[in-house]
Design an enzyme around this catalytic site. Structure first.
Site, PDB file in Angstrom:
ATOM      1  N   SER A   1       0.828  -1.119   0.143  1.00  0.00           N
ATOM      2  CA  SER A   1       0.277   0.118   0.042  1.00  0.00           C
ATOM      3  C   SER A   1       0.546   1.267  -0.236  1.00  0.00           C
ATOM      4  O   SER A   1       1.781   1.554   0.375  1.00  0.00           O
ATOM      5  CB  SER A   1      -1.072   0.365   1.640  1.00  0.00           C
ATOM      6  OG  SER A   1      -1.472   0.947   1.281  1.00  0.00           O
TER       7      SER A   1
ATOM      8  N   TYR B   1      -1.777  -0.907  10.297  1.00  0.00           N
ATOM      9  CA  TYR B   1      -1.936  -1.308   9.253  1.00  0.00           C
ATOM     10  C   TYR B   1      -0.637  -0.183   8.548  1.00  0.00           C
ATOM     11  O   TYR B   1       0.200  -2.037   7.759  1.00  0.00           O
ATOM     12  CB  TYR B   1      -3.008  -0.589   8.696  1.00  0.00           C
ATOM     13  CG  TYR B   1      -3.386  -0.947   6.906  1.00  0.00           C
ATOM     14  CD1 TYR B   1      -3.861  -2.574   6.973  1.00  0.00           C
ATOM     15  CD2 TYR B   1      -3.343  -0.529   6.607  1.00  0.00           C
ATOM     16  CE1 TYR B   1      -4.602  -2.309   5.604  1.00  0.00           C
ATOM     17  CE2 TYR B   1      -3.447  -0.241   5.213  1.00  0.00           C
ATOM     18  CZ  TYR B   1      -3.600  -1.225   4.391  1.00  0.00           C
ATOM     19  OH  TYR B   1      -4.365  -1.219   3.378  1.00  0.00           O
TER      20      TYR B   1
END
Ligand SMILES: NC(=O)c1ccc[n+]([C@@H]2O[C@H](COP(=O)([O-])OP(=O)(O)OC[C@H]3O[C@@H](n4cnc5c(N)ncnc54)[C@H](O)[C@@H]3O)[C@@H](O)[C@H]2O)c1
Length: 265
Positions: free
Chosen positions: A142, A156
């Site tokens: 990401s 995350y």
């Protein structure tokens, strides 16, 4: 000949969201699929793709966090198709919480699925790729963690940044054995994950949280899951034969602006 004809691809987290988008693009380009997900509804998604693209697909209900389940999923794939040429390590989770309130259980949940899940998938497929003397692994990292972050994303961000390190090491370790390893760094696509994050960010008005993401993206919209699928198809195909260890940002320009106030538009 279609871009992925003759390829067998294992895709994790394939029931909904980006995994569904990746599977759709792969089916359209002629790949045979092993669609893996915790959610038994993965079979419904596969049924749609069999009908729409006449695709050869098996589904496996498995948890990427459990290595033995991924080894069993790969075994089923080999029994069905004889080989696995591409692995899309897409399954991942994201929960938001202020750092002081983040429980160890929630931290470990991210580590188990996002890091160990990709690790397990790679350890399960690589022996099969080595037998065939070729393979391509695409890892869903990401922009979060490695490039940017928002408050509440500690677990995350940490786990997605770790996947960049894993990508680079595996890329160099297997380069001379014809297995390529690359990762995607996505900004935002509208998926069940992002809809859940919007509820956590603004429980009263989650739709406004989604719209605010689009406002901050120079292209003024979130990605469609199939646009991410196109990148995964390129990285999985022979078109990207000289790419390995790459981090490919796909974010509509969201990480580009230097300020929100300076400039001519
Ligand atoms: N959506 C985004 O904007 C975005 C941005 C950057 C990166 N990503 C990454 O892309 C990937 C997919 O995201 P998404 O938005 O489609 O998520 P999603 O939550 O919408 O869908 C994830 C899918 O993975 C499955 N899954 C979850 N845990 C699993 C497990 N332990 N084992 C097997 N399957 C499991 C779920 O059942 C679901 O089908 C994730 O790794 C995510 O971090 C997403």
């Amino acid at each position: 000949m279609k871009k992925l004809e003759g390829k067998v691809a294992l895709i994790t987290g394939a029931a909904v969201g980006l995994g569904e988008g990746i599977s759709t693009v792969y089916a359209n380009y002629g790949a045979k699929l092993i669609m893996v997900d915790l959610d038994p509804n993965v079979e419904k998604t596969a049924e749609r793709l069999r009908k729409e693209y006449n695709a050869e697909i098996i589904t496996v209900v498995a948890n990427v966090a459990h290595k033995e389940e991924m080894i069993a999923a790969v075994k089923k794939g080999i029994e069905a198709f004889g080989e696995i040429n591409v692995a899309c390590c897409n399954a991942g989770v994201c929960r938001l919480a202020p750092f002081e309130e983040f429980t160890d259980e929630m931290r470990d949940f991210h580590i188990d699925v996002n890091i160990k899940g990709v690790w397990n998938t790679c350890q399960a497929v690589i022996p099969e790729m080595l037998k065939e003397g070729k393979g391509s692994i695409v890892i869903a990292s990401s922009v979060t963690g490695d490039i940017v972050a928002d408050a509440g994303e500690a677990a995350y961000a940490m786990t997605k940044a770790a996947l960049v390190g894993l990508t680079k090491c595996l890329a160099v370790e297997y380069a001379n054995r014809n297995i390529r390893v690359n990762c995607s760094q996505l900004g935002y696509a509208r998926t069940p994950m992002v809809e859940k994050m919007a509820v956590e960010s603004n429980p009263e008005d989650p739709e406004s949280a989604i719209q605010s993401i689009a406002v901050g993206v120079p292209m003024k919209r979130l990605a469609k899951p199939t646009e991410v699928g196109e990148l995964f198809a390129f990285l999985g195909s022979d078109e990207s034969s000289y790419l390995t260890g790459s981090q490919v940002v796909i974010d509509g320009g969201s990480t580009l602006p230097e300020t929100m106030s300076i400039g001519t538009n």
